[in-house]
Write a protein that holds these residues in place. Structure first.
Motif, PDB file in Angstrom:
ATOM      1  N   PRO A  49      13.887  69.557  42.650  1.00  0.00           N
ATOM      2  CA  PRO A  49      12.950  69.239  41.531  1.00  0.00           C
ATOM      3  C   PRO A  49      12.569  67.541  41.911  1.00  0.00           C
ATOM      4  CG  PRO A  49      14.890  69.280  40.744  1.00  0.00           C
ATOM      5  CD  PRO A  49      15.152  69.772  41.966  1.00  0.00           C
ATOM      6  N   ARG A  50      11.423  67.440  41.808  1.00  0.00           N
ATOM      7  CA  ARG A  50      11.034  65.494  41.852  1.00  0.00           C
ATOM      8  C   ARG A  50      11.240  65.313  40.412  1.00  0.00           C
ATOM      9  NH1 ARG A  50       6.115  62.205  42.718  1.00  0.00           N
ATOM     10  NH2 ARG A  50       6.879  60.561  44.048  1.00  0.00           N
ATOM     11  N   VAL A  51      12.137  64.558  40.273  1.00  0.00           N
ATOM     12  CA  VAL A  51      12.505  63.871  38.924  1.00  0.00           C
ATOM     13  C   VAL A  51      11.777  62.445  38.672  1.00  0.00           C
ATOM     14  CG1 VAL A  51      14.439  63.302  37.338  1.00  0.00           C
ATOM     15  CG2 VAL A  51      14.465  65.203  39.040  1.00  0.00           C
ATOM     16  N   LEU A  52      11.394  62.063  37.454  1.00  0.00           N
ATOM     17  CA  LEU A  52      11.057  60.704  37.030  1.00  0.00           C
ATOM     18  C   LEU A  52      11.801  60.337  35.825  1.00  0.00           C
ATOM     19  CD1 LEU A  52       9.343  58.225  37.272  1.00  0.00           C
ATOM     20  CD2 LEU A  52       7.635  59.632  35.656  1.00  0.00           C
ATOM     21  N   PHE A 110       5.653  65.250  39.256  1.00  0.00           N
ATOM     22  CA  PHE A 110       7.069  65.358  38.858  1.00  0.00           C
ATOM     23  C   PHE A 110       7.336  66.580  38.120  1.00  0.00           C
ATOM     24  CE2 PHE A 110       6.157  60.721  39.172  1.00  0.00           C
ATOM     25  CZ  PHE A 110       6.973  60.392  40.006  1.00  0.00           C
ATOM     26  N   ASP A 111       8.328  67.433  38.486  1.00  0.00           N
ATOM     27  CA  ASP A 111       8.756  68.522  37.778  1.00  0.00           C
ATOM     28  C   ASP A 111       9.558  68.359  36.804  1.00  0.00           C
ATOM     29  OD1 ASP A 111       7.767  70.241  40.182  1.00  0.00           O
ATOM     30  OD2 ASP A 111       9.495  69.056  41.198  1.00  0.00           O
ATOM     31  N   LEU A 112      10.291  67.074  36.515  1.00  0.00           N
ATOM     32  CA  LEU A 112      11.162  66.814  35.332  1.00  0.00           C
ATOM     33  C   LEU A 112      10.982  65.236  34.963  1.00  0.00           C
ATOM     34  CD1 LEU A 112      13.374  67.490  33.322  1.00  0.00           C
ATOM     35  CD2 LEU A 112      15.165  66.963  35.102  1.00  0.00           C
ATOM     36  N   VAL A 113      10.771  64.927  33.870  1.00  0.00           N
ATOM     37  CA  VAL A 113      10.915  63.522  33.391  1.00  0.00           C
ATOM     38  C   VAL A 113      11.471  63.488  32.370  1.00  0.00           C
ATOM     39  CG1 VAL A 113       9.445  61.903  32.445  1.00  0.00           C
ATOM     40  CG2 VAL A 113       8.138  63.502  33.893  1.00  0.00           C
ATOM     41  N   VAL A 114      12.414  62.475  32.287  1.00  0.00           N
ATOM     42  CA  VAL A 114      13.600  62.116  31.131  1.00  0.00           C
ATOM     43  C   VAL A 114      13.045  60.640  30.876  1.00  0.00           C
ATOM     44  CG1 VAL A 114      16.010  61.583  31.108  1.00  0.00           C
ATOM     45  CG2 VAL A 114      15.206  63.334  32.841  1.00  0.00           C
ATOM     46  N   GLY A 133      -0.730  63.066  33.100  1.00  0.00           N
ATOM     47  CA  GLY A 133      -1.263  62.743  34.282  1.00  0.00           C
ATOM     48  C   GLY A 133      -0.678  62.804  35.816  1.00  0.00           C
ATOM     49  N   VAL A 134       0.940  62.898  35.541  1.00  0.00           N
ATOM     50  CA  VAL A 134       1.915  62.907  36.593  1.00  0.00           C
ATOM     51  C   VAL A 134       2.501  63.951  36.578  1.00  0.00           C
ATOM     52  CG1 VAL A 134       1.619  60.381  36.867  1.00  0.00           C
ATOM     53  CG2 VAL A 134       3.427  61.275  35.416  1.00  0.00           C
ATOM     54  N   MET A 135       2.676  64.701  35.493  1.00  0.00           N
ATOM     55  CA  MET A 135       3.771  65.887  35.461  1.00  0.00           C
ATOM     56  C   MET A 135       3.142  66.992  36.230  1.00  0.00           C
ATOM     57  SD  MET A 135       5.011  65.913  31.431  1.00  0.00           S
ATOM     58  CE  MET A 135       6.092  67.467  31.718  1.00  0.00           C
ATOM     59  N   ALA A 136       3.916  67.822  36.821  1.00  0.00           N
ATOM     60  CA  ALA A 136       3.322  69.198  37.548  1.00  0.00           C
ATOM     61  C   ALA A 136       2.986  70.109  36.541  1.00  0.00           C
ATOM     62  CB  ALA A 136       4.555  69.755  38.454  1.00  0.00           C
ATOM     63  N   GLY A 137       2.229  71.175  36.642  1.00  0.00           N
ATOM     64  CA  GLY A 137       1.732  71.819  35.676  1.00  0.00           C
ATOM     65  C   GLY A 137       3.081  72.775  35.038  1.00  0.00           C
ATOM     66  N   SER A 138       3.921  73.101  35.785  1.00  0.00           N
ATOM     67  CA  SER A 138       5.190  73.615  35.002  1.00  0.00           C
ATOM     68  C   SER A 138       6.260  72.603  34.885  1.00  0.00           C
ATOM     69  CB  SER A 138       5.810  74.662  36.065  1.00  0.00           C
ATOM     70  OG  SER A 138       6.103  74.014  37.378  1.00  0.00           O
TER      71      SER A 138
END
Length: 381
Positions: A49-52, A110-114, A133-138
């Motif tokens: 996952p791409r994480v932010l 991003f797939d996961l944002v913390v 605006g930057v989160m993936a749909g799921s």
């Protein structure tokens, strides 16, 4: 430097909190612990996952999740130095994630944002819209903070901007909220920029982004300082170097430029949104002026010396109130003044800055006072 151990599911971290030797001030809190714990199952089985990470404070989240190679964005420049320092204390971790501010924000998806929940409701409202605006749909958002520091309107802000899936049980006076992206975006929101008219300067409008202190009205301490700024620059040499330190929306430096546009004025702030706001205001009002804008926690070593430094020092950092930030800025100012240069500052009367200034300056004069604030001029003979 005081260090302490943070133990979490994937291991432990040795962390220090820069800028203080107080052992009671740790580099993490219970919200960081809950966020690290919640990340274990939050990516929904996405491979790599791409994480932010948004607004980590001192590196606990960035280092604790370093195995996910996170992208990091933070408004405060304190994170950059803290992350470097704490990465050196944990050499076994791969702490090479990309670090951004709002001056150069990262691109999704991003797939996961913390995210650490900010104390300002407007900044939270802007952040959630930006994240939409930057989160993936799921994608999943985990937002956490200490309950006593959550904005009063945070429940409404979350409800209006994202889809809240679950409010996790509070633990250790902290809370984490699990969300999915919503449809609201920053461009649709009129609260991105707010400001006021700066009377006496051709009624110029000054505006600021949501993370900036006193963005909707002139701070009363700054109001007391403004006439003294105008006085201080009238007799300055042509091309004199002026620093608006902790500049916020840039109103102190703009007051200097309104009096003398032949000055070289630099605007420094720990907040990247403050730097963007000052640039927005100054470049509209004084397009020909010789100016610079620096995102830094104080004064950068390579900035050289200044003939005049203007300062309304912050007196809180997160939930900690005191003079520790001001003391650090006083020391930096003393080292970066030109021979004969002066610091011009306003501070809260109850913090007793007349005593603190004596640690760094041999000449101190009180120029003005109100029931809450005092204006000082300081320098070294």
């Amino acid at each position: 430097m005081t260090t302490a151990e943070l133990v979490y599911a994937d291991g432990e971290l040795t962390l220090s909190r820069p800028g203080t030797d107080d052992p009671t001030l740790r580099a993490w809190d219970a919200a960081d612990e809950l966020l690290l714990e919640g990340c274990l199952n939050a990516a929904n089985g996405v491979t790599e996952p791409r994480v932010l990470i948004v607004d980590d404070q001192y590196g606990a989240l960035s280092l604790g999740l370093s195995g996910l190679s996170p992208v990091i964005v933070a408004d405060s420049a304190t994170l950059f130095a803290a992350l470097d320092e704490n990465a050196s204390l944990n050499p076994s971790l791969n702490a090479s994630g990309q670090v951004h501010s709002w001056i150069n924000p990262p691109e999704g998806p991003f797939d996961l944002v913390v995210m650490r929940i900010p104390r300002q409701a407007d900044y939270l409202a802007w952040l959630l819209r930006w994240l939409n605006g930057v989160m993936a749909g799921s994608g999943v958002l985990l937002a956490g903070g200490m309950i006593k520091h959550l904005p009063a309107r945070s429940v409404d802000v979350f409800a209006k901007t994202v889809n809240t899936e679950k409010v996790l049980p509070a633990r250790k006076k902290a809370r984490v909220i699990r969300c999915r992206k919503g449809s609201e975006l920053p461009g649709d929101w009129p609260g991105t920029w707010k400001g006021y008219l700066l009377t006496g300067q051709s009624d110029r409008k000054v505006e600021a982004l949501p993370a900036v202190f006193a963005r909707e009205k002139l701070d009363i301490g700054t109001r007391l300082l403004l006439p003294r700024v105008a006085e201080a620059v009238r007799d300055a040499e042509p091309g004199a170097r002026v620093l608006d330190l902790a500049c916020g929306n840039g109103v102190l430096g703009m007051t200097a430029l309104a009096e003398r546009q032949d000055l070289q004025v630099c605007f420094n702030d720990v907040s990247s949104q403050a730097v963007l706001s000052a640039s927005h205001n100054v470049e509209r009002a004084f397009p020909e002026a010789e100016v610079a804008f620096v995102h830094a926690d104080g004064i950068e070593p390579g900035q050289g010396r200044f003939d005049l430094i203007l300062l309304n020092p912050p007196f809180h950092e997160g939930g900690v109130v005191g003079d520790h930030i001001a003391l650090r800025l006083f020391g930096q100012a003393a080292r970066h003044l030109s021979p004969g240069g002066r610091l011009l500052m306003v501070g809260n009367r109850h913090l007793g800055y007349h005593r603190s200034l004596r640690r760094y300056f041999s000449s101190i004069h009180q120029l003005d006072a109100s029931p809450k604030f005092v204006v000082f001029r300081a320098g070294n003979r």
